[in-house]
Design a protein around this motif. Sequence first.
Motif, PDB file in Angstrom:
ATOM      1  N   UNK A 124       1.103  -1.193  -0.392  1.00 30.58           N
ATOM      2  CA  UNK A 124      -0.222   0.310   0.351  1.00 30.58           C
ATOM      3  C   UNK A 124       0.419   0.987  -0.024  1.00 30.58           C
ATOM      4  N   UNK A 125       0.103   2.382  -1.033  1.00 27.48           N
ATOM      5  CA  UNK A 125       1.539   3.649  -0.619  1.00 27.48           C
ATOM      6  C   UNK A 125       0.797   4.592   0.474  1.00 27.48           C
ATOM      7  N   UNK A 126       1.848   5.134   0.943  1.00 30.31           N
ATOM      8  CA  UNK A 126       1.485   5.837   2.487  1.00 30.31           C
ATOM      9  C   UNK A 126       1.548   7.169   1.771  1.00 30.31           C
ATOM     10  N   UNK A 127       0.698   8.486   2.416  1.00 27.03           N
ATOM     11  CA  UNK A 127       0.513   9.794   1.577  1.00 27.03           C
ATOM     12  C   UNK A 127       0.997   9.794   3.007  1.00 27.03           C
ATOM     13  N   UNK A 128       2.455  10.332   3.491  1.00 33.24           N
ATOM     14  CA  UNK A 128       2.785  10.855   4.561  1.00 33.24           C
ATOM     15  C   UNK A 128       2.972  12.204   5.015  1.00 33.24           C
ATOM     16  N   UNK A 129       2.475  13.203   6.120  1.00 30.68           N
ATOM     17  CA  UNK A 129       2.153  13.803   6.191  1.00 30.68           C
ATOM     18  C   UNK A 129       3.335  14.447   6.752  1.00 30.68           C
ATOM     19  N   UNK A 130       3.272  15.697   6.573  1.00 30.68           N
ATOM     20  CA  UNK A 130       4.708  16.394   8.096  1.00 30.68           C
ATOM     21  C   UNK A 130       4.057  18.389   7.605  1.00 30.68           C
ATOM     22  N   UNK A 131       4.458  19.273   8.922  1.00 28.80           N
ATOM     23  CA  UNK A 131       4.439  20.219   8.384  1.00 28.80           C
ATOM     24  C   UNK A 131       4.479  20.498  10.405  1.00 28.80           C
ATOM     25  N   UNK A 132       4.416  21.951  10.396  1.00 26.34           N
ATOM     26  CA  UNK A 132       4.702  22.549  10.962  1.00 26.34           C
ATOM     27  C   UNK A 132       4.295  23.707  11.494  1.00 26.34           C
ATOM     28  N   UNK A 133       3.503  24.352  12.965  1.00 17.43           N
ATOM     29  CA  UNK A 133       2.469  25.680  13.469  1.00 17.43           C
ATOM     30  C   UNK A 133       3.484  26.934  13.122  1.00 17.43           C
ATOM     31  N   UNK A 134       2.014  27.430  13.707  1.00 14.18           N
ATOM     32  CA  UNK A 134       2.661  29.094  13.761  1.00 14.18           C
ATOM     33  C   UNK A 134       3.400  29.337  14.505  1.00 14.18           C
ATOM     34  N   UNK A 135       3.560  28.379  15.683  1.00 12.89           N
ATOM     35  CA  UNK A 135       4.794  29.044  16.801  1.00 12.89           C
ATOM     36  C   UNK A 135       6.005  28.232  15.598  1.00 12.89           C
ATOM     37  N   UNK A 136       5.850  27.104  15.255  1.00  8.13           N
ATOM     38  CA  UNK A 136       7.457  26.955  14.948  1.00  8.13           C
ATOM     39  C   UNK A 136       7.737  27.920  13.776  1.00  8.13           C
ATOM     40  N   UNK A 164       8.406   4.449  -3.434  1.00  3.15           N
ATOM     41  CA  UNK A 164       7.333   4.352  -3.169  1.00  3.15           C
ATOM     42  C   UNK A 164       5.885   5.225  -1.909  1.00  3.15           C
ATOM     43  N   UNK A 165       7.052   6.100  -1.830  1.00  2.20           N
ATOM     44  CA  UNK A 165       6.255   6.779  -0.522  1.00  2.20           C
ATOM     45  C   UNK A 165       6.172   8.044  -1.741  1.00  2.20           C
ATOM     46  N   UNK A 166       4.824   8.380  -0.506  1.00  2.00           N
ATOM     47  CA  UNK A 166       4.043  10.384  -1.337  1.00  2.00           C
ATOM     48  C   UNK A 166       4.321  11.071  -0.049  1.00  2.00           C
ATOM     49  N   UNK A 167       4.279  12.053  -0.314  1.00  4.75           N
ATOM     50  CA  UNK A 167       4.858  13.251   1.263  1.00  4.75           C
ATOM     51  C   UNK A 167       3.684  14.676   0.726  1.00  4.75           C
ATOM     52  N   UNK A 168       3.247  14.699   2.123  1.00  4.87           N
ATOM     53  CA  UNK A 168       2.342  16.115   1.541  1.00  4.87           C
ATOM     54  C   UNK A 168       2.610  16.514   3.130  1.00  4.87           C
ATOM     55  N   UNK A 169       2.773  17.873   2.546  1.00  5.15           N
ATOM     56  CA  UNK A 169       2.879  18.732   3.284  1.00  5.15           C
ATOM     57  C   UNK A 169       2.032  19.942   3.625  1.00  5.15           C
ATOM     58  N   UNK A 170       2.267  20.026   4.830  1.00  4.02           N
ATOM     59  CA  UNK A 170       0.506  20.621   5.529  1.00  4.02           C
ATOM     60  C   UNK A 170       1.268  21.427   6.531  1.00  4.02           C
ATOM     61  N   UNK A 171       1.412  22.831   5.853  1.00  2.00           N
ATOM     62  CA  UNK A 171       2.018  23.668   7.458  1.00  2.00           C
ATOM     63  C   UNK A 171       0.067  23.396   7.957  1.00  2.00           C
ATOM     64  N   UNK A 172       0.081  23.843   9.879  1.00  4.78           N
ATOM     65  CA  UNK A 172      -0.535  23.076  10.165  1.00  4.78           C
ATOM     66  C   UNK A 172      -1.762  24.377  10.682  1.00  4.78           C
ATOM     67  N   UNK A 173      -0.509  25.348  10.543  1.00  7.61           N
ATOM     68  CA  UNK A 173      -1.321  26.745  10.830  1.00  7.61           C
ATOM     69  C   UNK A 173      -2.325  27.060   9.412  1.00  7.61           C
ATOM     70  N   UNK A 174      -2.277  26.898   8.789  1.00  6.00           N
ATOM     71  CA  UNK A 174      -2.964  26.958   7.152  1.00  6.00           C
ATOM     72  C   UNK A 174      -4.319  25.533   6.891  1.00  6.00           C
ATOM     73  N   UNK A 175      -4.644  24.840   7.887  1.00  7.73           N
ATOM     74  CA  UNK A 175      -4.809  23.670   7.804  1.00  7.73           C
ATOM     75  C   UNK A 175      -7.411  24.308   8.211  1.00  7.73           C
TER      76      UNK A 175
END
Length: 253
Positions: A124-136, A164-175
């Motif tokens: 199975x293909x992971x969509x790996x999420x990463x991202x920072x908070x506004x404070x960071x 085989x990894x998909x990366x998803x960048x998600x700035x936490x302050x924008x979710x």
Amino acid sequence: MRKKIVAGNWKMNKTLSEAQQLASEVVNMVKDEVNSDVQVVLCPPFISLYAVGKLIESQSNISLGAQNCYHKASGAFTGEVSVDMLKSVGASYVIIGHSERRQYFNETNAQLAEKVNLLLAAQLQPIFCCGESLEQREKGIHFDFVRQQLTESLFHLDTSQIQKIVIAYEPIWAIGTGKTATSAQAQEMHAMLRKHLAGKYGEQMADNISILYGGSANPGNARELFACPDVDGGLIGGASLKSRDFTDIIKSF
């Protein structure tokens, strides 16, 4: 050539019948309107995975994704869902490490490494999420923080696995806030992520990994975001719950 992907994370929304209705609308719109080679991924809640999978199984450009998996293969973990269970209902992608999972359920980089291993073993293909908070971000440690997320959860993989990894960048302050990283901010972070991957796996390998943007993307800003050289699509939250908006985002390449 990197795969272009638009994944819809429905989160804890839609009953079974509502999920079937939304999936049917998306299937019909994509069939009628989308001519590009974008891979669409629908990620409904667990209870709707099988039904949505049945609705999309004849669509080569629409895949089924789950929103999470447990970090153990099986056992006495009441209420959890295993990788093999997800595979058995037709999922081919699984979102892991979403900021909401990290924040509300205290998921760690080490646990996510376990999830990655289980998913890859099950093909199975992971969509790996990463991202920072506004404070960071305001402290200027956002690059270091996101690099650490990748290093601790993914850098044990070999070259055949990392591709085989998909990366998803998600700035936490924008979710879910309506705020969106500017296209320049998104491109800057995506380029940094690709450079970090290249440092471990080489530029050619890093250049083949799809990196998605997640954080209040919508039909109004998707075209500008997707035009960035290191943005390969989106992990879409709220806008994926409206078939018209989601389809317009898919058409933004």
